[in-house]
Design a protein around this motif. Structure first.
Motif, PDB file in Angstrom:
ATOM      1  N   VAL A 130       0.840  -1.031   0.108  1.00 49.55           N
ATOM      2  CA  VAL A 130       0.238   0.200  -0.362  1.00 49.55           C
ATOM      3  C   VAL A 130       0.267   1.723   0.109  1.00 49.55           C
ATOM      4  CG1 VAL A 130      -2.153   1.039   1.179  1.00 49.55           C
ATOM      5  CG2 VAL A 130      -1.551  -1.365   1.137  1.00 49.55           C
ATOM      6  N   LYS A 131       0.585   2.006  -0.799  1.00 55.42           N
ATOM      7  CA  LYS A 131       1.279   3.540  -0.552  1.00 55.42           C
ATOM      8  C   LYS A 131       1.255   4.222   0.551  1.00 55.42           C
ATOM      9  CE  LYS A 131       1.428   3.899  -5.700  1.00 55.42           C
ATOM     10  NZ  LYS A 131       0.880   4.513  -7.166  1.00 55.42           N
ATOM     11  N   VAL A 132       2.688   5.117   0.813  1.00 51.84           N
ATOM     12  CA  VAL A 132       2.186   6.175   2.311  1.00 51.84           C
ATOM     13  C   VAL A 132       1.251   6.933   2.171  1.00 51.84           C
ATOM     14  CG1 VAL A 132       3.910   7.242   3.524  1.00 51.84           C
ATOM     15  CG2 VAL A 132       3.859   5.157   2.463  1.00 51.84           C
ATOM     16  N   PRO A 133       0.843   7.233   1.061  1.00 52.48           N
ATOM     17  CA  PRO A 133      -0.418   8.327   0.686  1.00 52.48           C
ATOM     18  C   PRO A 133      -1.859   7.543   1.626  1.00 52.48           C
ATOM     19  CG  PRO A 133       1.596   8.634  -0.583  1.00 52.48           C
ATOM     20  CD  PRO A 133       1.745   7.857  -0.174  1.00 52.48           C
ATOM     21  N   GLU A 134      -1.317   6.817   0.710  1.00 54.26           N
ATOM     22  CA  GLU A 134      -2.855   5.991   1.080  1.00 54.26           C
ATOM     23  C   GLU A 134      -3.123   5.460   2.826  1.00 54.26           C
ATOM     24  OE1 GLU A 134      -5.901   5.457  -0.476  1.00 54.26           O
ATOM     25  OE2 GLU A 134      -6.929   3.661   0.720  1.00 54.26           O
ATOM     26  N   LEU A 135      -2.181   5.099   3.248  1.00 54.71           N
ATOM     27  CA  LEU A 135      -1.962   4.645   4.249  1.00 54.71           C
ATOM     28  C   LEU A 135      -2.727   5.893   5.544  1.00 54.71           C
ATOM     29  CD1 LEU A 135      -0.150   2.812   6.630  1.00 54.71           C
ATOM     30  CD2 LEU A 135       1.222   5.124   6.809  1.00 54.71           C
ATOM     31  N   VAL A 136      -1.607   6.494   4.496  1.00 52.16           N
ATOM     32  CA  VAL A 136      -2.509   8.701   5.402  1.00 52.16           C
ATOM     33  C   VAL A 136      -4.028   8.425   5.355  1.00 52.16           C
ATOM     34  CG1 VAL A 136      -2.449  10.863   5.900  1.00 52.16           C
ATOM     35  CG2 VAL A 136      -0.355   9.553   5.712  1.00 52.16           C
ATOM     36  N   ASN A 137      -4.429   8.026   4.211  1.00 52.95           N
ATOM     37  CA  ASN A 137      -6.020   8.620   3.735  1.00 52.95           C
ATOM     38  C   ASN A 137      -6.846   7.941   5.278  1.00 52.95           C
ATOM     39  OD1 ASN A 137      -5.088  10.034   2.007  1.00 52.95           O
ATOM     40  ND2 ASN A 137      -5.233   8.377   0.782  1.00 52.95           N
ATOM     41  N   ILE A 138      -6.451   6.677   4.803  1.00 50.09           N
ATOM     42  CA  ILE A 138      -7.170   5.289   6.001  1.00 50.09           C
ATOM     43  C   ILE A 138      -6.909   5.332   7.423  1.00 50.09           C
ATOM     44  CG2 ILE A 138      -6.925   3.015   6.571  1.00 50.09           C
ATOM     45  CD1 ILE A 138      -5.970   1.976   4.605  1.00 50.09           C
ATOM     46  N   LEU A 139      -5.742   6.703   7.800  1.00 48.91           N
ATOM     47  CA  LEU A 139      -5.179   6.579   9.263  1.00 48.91           C
ATOM     48  C   LEU A 139      -6.754   8.216   9.759  1.00 48.91           C
ATOM     49  CD1 LEU A 139      -1.609   6.959  10.276  1.00 48.91           C
ATOM     50  CD2 LEU A 139      -3.478   5.242  10.867  1.00 48.91           C
ATOM     51  N   GLU A 140      -6.409   8.954   8.603  1.00 50.27           N
ATOM     52  CA  GLU A 140      -7.346  10.338   8.944  1.00 50.27           C
ATOM     53  C   GLU A 140      -9.227   9.688   9.034  1.00 50.27           C
ATOM     54  OE1 GLU A 140      -6.598  12.069   5.092  1.00 50.27           O
ATOM     55  OE2 GLU A 140      -5.544  13.810   5.906  1.00 50.27           O
ATOM     56  N   ARG A 141      -8.831   8.769   8.335  1.00 48.48           N
ATOM     57  CA  ARG A 141     -11.179   8.276   8.003  1.00 48.48           C
ATOM     58  C   ARG A 141     -11.086   7.615   9.724  1.00 48.48           C
ATOM     59  NH1 ARG A 141     -10.298   6.294   2.774  1.00 48.48           N
ATOM     60  NH2 ARG A 141      -9.678   4.573   2.725  1.00 48.48           N
ATOM     61  N   HIS A 142     -10.171   7.128  10.185  1.00 42.00           N
ATOM     62  CA  HIS A 142      -9.861   6.357  11.518  1.00 42.00           C
ATOM     63  C   HIS A 142     -10.251   7.140  12.547  1.00 42.00           C
ATOM     64  CE1 HIS A 142     -10.785   2.374   9.928  1.00 42.00           C
ATOM     65  NE2 HIS A 142      -9.361   1.913   9.453  1.00 42.00           N
ATOM     66  N   LEU A 143      -9.126   8.385  12.100  1.00 45.86           N
ATOM     67  CA  LEU A 143      -9.305   9.185  12.938  1.00 45.86           C
ATOM     68  C   LEU A 143     -10.415   9.839  13.330  1.00 45.86           C
ATOM     69  CD1 LEU A 143      -5.402   9.459  12.968  1.00 45.86           C
ATOM     70  CD2 LEU A 143      -6.782   8.464  14.786  1.00 45.86           C
ATOM     71  N   LYS A 144     -10.659  10.227  12.058  1.00 46.17           N
ATOM     72  CA  LYS A 144     -12.002  11.537  11.613  1.00 46.17           C
ATOM     73  C   LYS A 144     -11.077  13.115  11.612  1.00 46.17           C
ATOM     74  CE  LYS A 144     -16.302   9.160  12.525  1.00 46.17           C
ATOM     75  NZ  LYS A 144     -15.922   8.320  11.591  1.00 46.17           N
ATOM     76  N   VAL A 145      -9.845  13.319  11.831  1.00 50.78           N
ATOM     77  CA  VAL A 145      -8.489  14.238  11.473  1.00 50.78           C
ATOM     78  C   VAL A 145      -8.006  14.438   9.959  1.00 50.78           C
ATOM     79  CG1 VAL A 145      -7.347  15.322  13.389  1.00 50.78           C
ATOM     80  CG2 VAL A 145      -8.960  13.885  14.359  1.00 50.78           C
ATOM     81  N   LYS A 146      -7.691  15.670  10.157  1.00 49.61           N
ATOM     82  CA  LYS A 146      -7.700  15.584   8.941  1.00 49.61           C
ATOM     83  C   LYS A 146      -6.007  15.977   8.838  1.00 49.61           C
ATOM     84  CE  LYS A 146      -7.999  16.051   4.543  1.00 49.61           C
ATOM     85  NZ  LYS A 146      -7.457  14.612   3.697  1.00 49.61           N
TER      86      LYS A 146
END
Ligand SMILES: O=C(O)[C@H]1O[C@H](OP(=O)(O)OP(=O)(O)OC[C@H]2O[C@@H](n3ccc(=O)[nH]c3=O)[C@H](O)[C@@H]2O)[C@H](O)[C@@H](O)[C@@H]1O
Length: 392
Positions: free
Chosen positions: A316-332
């Motif tokens: 998985v690409k690192v930017p996608e890892l960040v997208n998933i974290l943002e969704r779970h944390l509900k923080v940009k």
């Protein structure tokens, strides 16, 4: 008077940079995923060393990282009881120190380089297996503290192998190598027989050296060896220095995160592998490890020498890892994108796991979306964010 830093860290150079915010009044937890598999061996889990473990989490600010002393009749009795081979069935748990203790499993805090301690342990218990997970881990930190990698990943490994080859009976050794040994290899997915002679970091070079060194102990002394090439392990109780962990912390604290980008602005990618899948791979390796043949340092026949990839087979690409974290944390996230510095990082990793699948049925079942959800849930609860509105 030694500083708190000295108190927390051993005499070796292996000082892993721990975010002290995580340190303060955190109970020392050596953590592994829990598993329902019964250990049928007298297993010596080397999960402590002068430097940090792959799955190390937090160190109590008050307690010593290493127990002051060991030995004596009482201590030996505890070690013996703890290593008793249980009959099958029931649960054996690899989890937090306190939980281990509550199951009668003794945690001996010591330095991998302490040959006397290791010799004493093997003197007290006829260990049948060693699960060696201790190391100075981390690709980038090797540029700041190279000696800690030599001290733990080379000298520490040789200390352990020297004790193991002289033991009677000799244990079978399963140990943590790393996907980083593939270095600049461009053939994907990575297979165990692919080139590993172009490590991109000192860390990777010490892991590659570990594979060569263990091979000599297999060849000369008959030690059964299994090397596991872990692929970017993540999950609850993980390492605060790794991207998934440090990104989560910074996103929640409103701090920027730095996302490295490869040549020609290509996103970096990793075959992130969830801890529970890794534990299943470790157990499968122990189950099938085959016996060492020597005793007291004398080889009596050929012993198995094996190397396996333990990955997730879907980078998985690192930017996608960040997208998933943002969704779970509900923080940009506040993203700071920079070209990858020459720090030993590689553009991508991707595991071919057919060898481990064939040998012991290794089959990862946790995708990154699910694994990060479990990690975020643990992180929020462990650090007391649960009362934040809108966070899962
Ligand atoms: O697979 C492995 O064997 C290795 O996996 C990880 O190494 P790495 O994949 O670099 O893991 P992270 O440090 O969590 O980095 C993950 C990705 O994020 C990138 N990254 C890291 C840190 C950062 O600030 N920004 C950033 O973009 C890295 O370049 C990499 O592509 C572990 O840290 C190593 O100990 C382990 O041996």
């Amino acid at each position: 008077m030694p500083s708190l830093e000295d108190e927390l860290f051993p005499s070796t150079p292996g000082k892993f940079k721990v975010d002290r915010a995580h340190n303060m009044n955190r109970q020392f937890h050596r953590c592994f995923a829990s598993t329902s598999t019964m250990f049928l061996w007298a297993l010596f889990l080397i999960a402590l060393t002068a430097s940090y473990l792959s799955f190390q989490s937090f160190v109590d600010s008050g307690s010593r990282y290493f127990s002051a002393s060991w030995g004596g009749i009482q201590w030996e009795k505890q070690v013996r009881n703890s290593a008793q081979i249980h009959r099958s069935g029931g649960m054996s748990v690899l989890a937090r120190k306190s939980l281990l203790n509550s199951h009668g499993i003794l945690v001996v805090e010591g330095d991998l380089n302490d040959a006397k301690l290791l010799a004493k342990l093997f003197d007290v218990v006829a260990f049948t297996h060693v699960m060696h997970l201790a190391a100075q881990a981390g690709v980038r930190y090797a540029m700041e503290n190279p000696n800690s990698y030599v001290h733990s990943n080379i000298a520490g490994l040789v200390t352990l192998l020297e004790i193991g080859k002289s033991a009677n009976p000799q244990p079978a050794v399963v140990w943590a190598s790393s996907s980083s040994v593939y270095g600049l290899n461009e053939k994907v997915p990575f297979s165990e027989a692919d080139r590993t002679d172009q490590p991109a970091s000192l860390y990777a070079a010490t892991k590659k050296a570990g594979e060569e060194i263990t091979h000599t102990y297999n060849h000369i002394y008959g030690l059964s060896i299994t090397g596991l090439r872990f692929f970017t392990v993540y999950g609850p109780w993980g390492r605060p220095d790794m991207a998934y962990f440090s990104f989560t912390r910074n996103i929640l604290q409103g701090k920027p995160i730095t996302i490295y980008r490869g040549k020609n602005r290509v996103d970096l990618a990793r075959d992130f592998t969830y801890i529970d899948d890794i534990v299943k791979g470790c157990l499968g390796s122990l189950d099938t490890s085959g016996k060492s043949t020597g005793s007291g340092g004398k080889k009596k026949g050929n012993a198995p020498y094996r190397i396996f990839n333990l990955g997730n087979t879907s980078p998985v690409k690192v930017p996608e890892l960040v997208n998933i974290l943002e969704r779970h944390l509900k923080v940009k996230a506040k993203r700071n994108i920079v070209d990858m510095p020459g720090n030993g990082d590689v553009p991508f990793t991707h595991a071919n796991i057919s060898l481990a699948q064939r040998e012991f049925g290794y089959k990862p079942t946790t995708d990154l979306q699910t694994g990060l959800k479990k990690f975020v849930r643990w992180y929020l609860s462990y650090y007391g964010y649960n009362n934040r509105k809108g966070l899962q």
